[in-house]
Scaffold this active site. Sequence first.
Site, PDB file in Angstrom:
ATOM      1  N   THR A  87      -4.371  -4.696   4.664  1.00 57.89           N
ATOM      2  CA  THR A  87      -5.084  -3.509   5.096  1.00 57.89           C
ATOM      3  C   THR A  87      -6.518  -3.864   5.496  1.00 57.89           C
ATOM      4  O   THR A  87      -7.214  -4.586   4.784  1.00 57.89           O
ATOM      5  CB  THR A  87      -5.103  -2.465   3.976  1.00 57.89           C
ATOM      6  N   ASN A 140      -2.449  -2.365   9.732  1.00 57.10           N
ATOM      7  CA  ASN A 140      -2.454  -1.473   8.570  1.00 57.10           C
ATOM      8  C   ASN A 140      -3.898  -1.072   8.297  1.00 57.10           C
ATOM      9  O   ASN A 140      -4.746  -1.921   8.018  1.00 57.10           O
ATOM     10  CB  ASN A 140      -1.840  -2.219   7.384  1.00 57.10           C
ATOM     11  N   SER A 174      -1.822   2.505  -1.752  1.00 58.64           N
ATOM     12  CA  SER A 174      -2.256   1.483  -2.701  1.00 58.64           C
ATOM     13  C   SER A 174      -2.736   2.131  -3.996  1.00 58.64           C
ATOM     14  O   SER A 174      -3.496   3.103  -3.968  1.00 58.64           O
ATOM     15  CB  SER A 174      -3.392   0.650  -2.105  1.00 58.64           C
ATOM     16  N   THR A 177      -7.223   1.441  -5.043  1.00 62.08           N
ATOM     17  CA  THR A 177      -8.439   2.073  -4.529  1.00 62.08           C
ATOM     18  C   THR A 177      -8.523   3.474  -5.116  1.00 62.08           C
ATOM     19  O   THR A 177      -7.630   4.292  -4.867  1.00 62.08           O
ATOM     20  CB  THR A 177      -8.419   2.145  -2.988  1.00 62.08           C
ATOM     21  N   LYS A 216       2.479   4.927   5.273  1.00 60.12           N
ATOM     22  CA  LYS A 216       3.003   4.149   4.152  1.00 60.12           C
ATOM     23  C   LYS A 216       2.755   4.899   2.856  1.00 60.12           C
ATOM     24  O   LYS A 216       1.613   5.273   2.541  1.00 60.12           O
ATOM     25  CB  LYS A 216       2.335   2.776   4.086  1.00 60.12           C
ATOM     26  N   GLY A 265       8.002  -6.907  -5.895  1.00 61.68           N
ATOM     27  CA  GLY A 265       9.059  -7.875  -6.142  1.00 61.68           C
ATOM     28  C   GLY A 265      10.350  -7.237  -6.599  1.00 61.68           C
ATOM     29  O   GLY A 265      10.561  -6.024  -6.452  1.00 61.68           O
TER      30      GLY A 265
END
Length: 364
Positions: A87, A140, A174, A177, A216, A265
Amino acid sequence: MRDRLTDRLGRWLMFRFDPETAHGLAIKGLKSGSLPARPADADPRLAVAMAGLAFPNPLGVAAGFDKNAEVPDALLRLGFGFTEIGTVTPRAQPGNSKPRIFRLTGDRAVINRLGFNNDGHGAAWHRLDARHDTGIVGVNIGANKDTDDKAADYVAGLERFYTLASYFTVNISSPNTPGLRDLQTRGALADLLARVGEARMRQIEETGRRVPVLLKIAPDITEADLDDIVAEVLDKAIDGMIVSNTTLSRAGISDDPGEAGGLSGAPLFERSTIVLAKARQRAGPDLALIGVGGVDSAETALAKIEAGADLVQLYTGMIYRGPTIAGRICAGLSDALDARGADRIGDLRDLKVEDWASKPIPPQ
């Protein structure tokens, strides 16, 4: 056999270093051209048309690996059908304090709390502007940690990179942040997407080019949250969604290290795939969807496609499986087409949406 040996040696070497140092070495290796390029033997049946773009295969590199647009073409040469930089935020920022990346090797997982560390719009723009290759590279975009108007930062990103981006990802997902995921609430999301959409219309008028915009989202949402998000995406004529970013959940890991941050993952695979299928169910067949989370094999990539994804992305999978993962996944997808007698990878999309969407989103 040679590819697997390359991957094993690469992993052995990289795991001698802490995760952030290893990542820096991987970027340097890609810059140097020392990593093996994938021969140009793409299976045309893996090509995907999405949001007006023609992808040579459905496998991409997720944002976070190439934050500063240093190696997009080197990644494409590994056999990926597309890659995504960022990003990126308007101003450079250091991110959170180190250490901030943690391997969970037994679970093939990573926890990170990077916090949008990047060199800012200017540095990434100059690197993308210097490209000579034509592969698909998404941008992004995000907001600086200390900004007073987060939506304005997204608009600035779209305007700055409009002539260079193959597509944009509006990253509100995310966990690292403060306040960013609050943009997923309906009122804030409606305002953000409206402003991004208005900025795109201005750019279309100026350039004559329509660049796709994707949203996203996080996997840590409720069914009601997802209803609102999909409704706003459709209402604001956003081209698609990327499902999903990292999770705050620690479900599925064998040994919790007690570190804050987002988990990626293998343990993220089920949660993110359930949310993906539910998004497809709500959005219908035409909205572009990219599936992310736990992709590290042809089987997991195919599962995302069957759950509703047009394309898939990975990052953590490459950490554990190595740089030749793209070629192996694409070969496995070709084998799946052979086994099923399908003419193209898109024929396998949505085959198991109902199965995945019938499962509840796991609690955090």
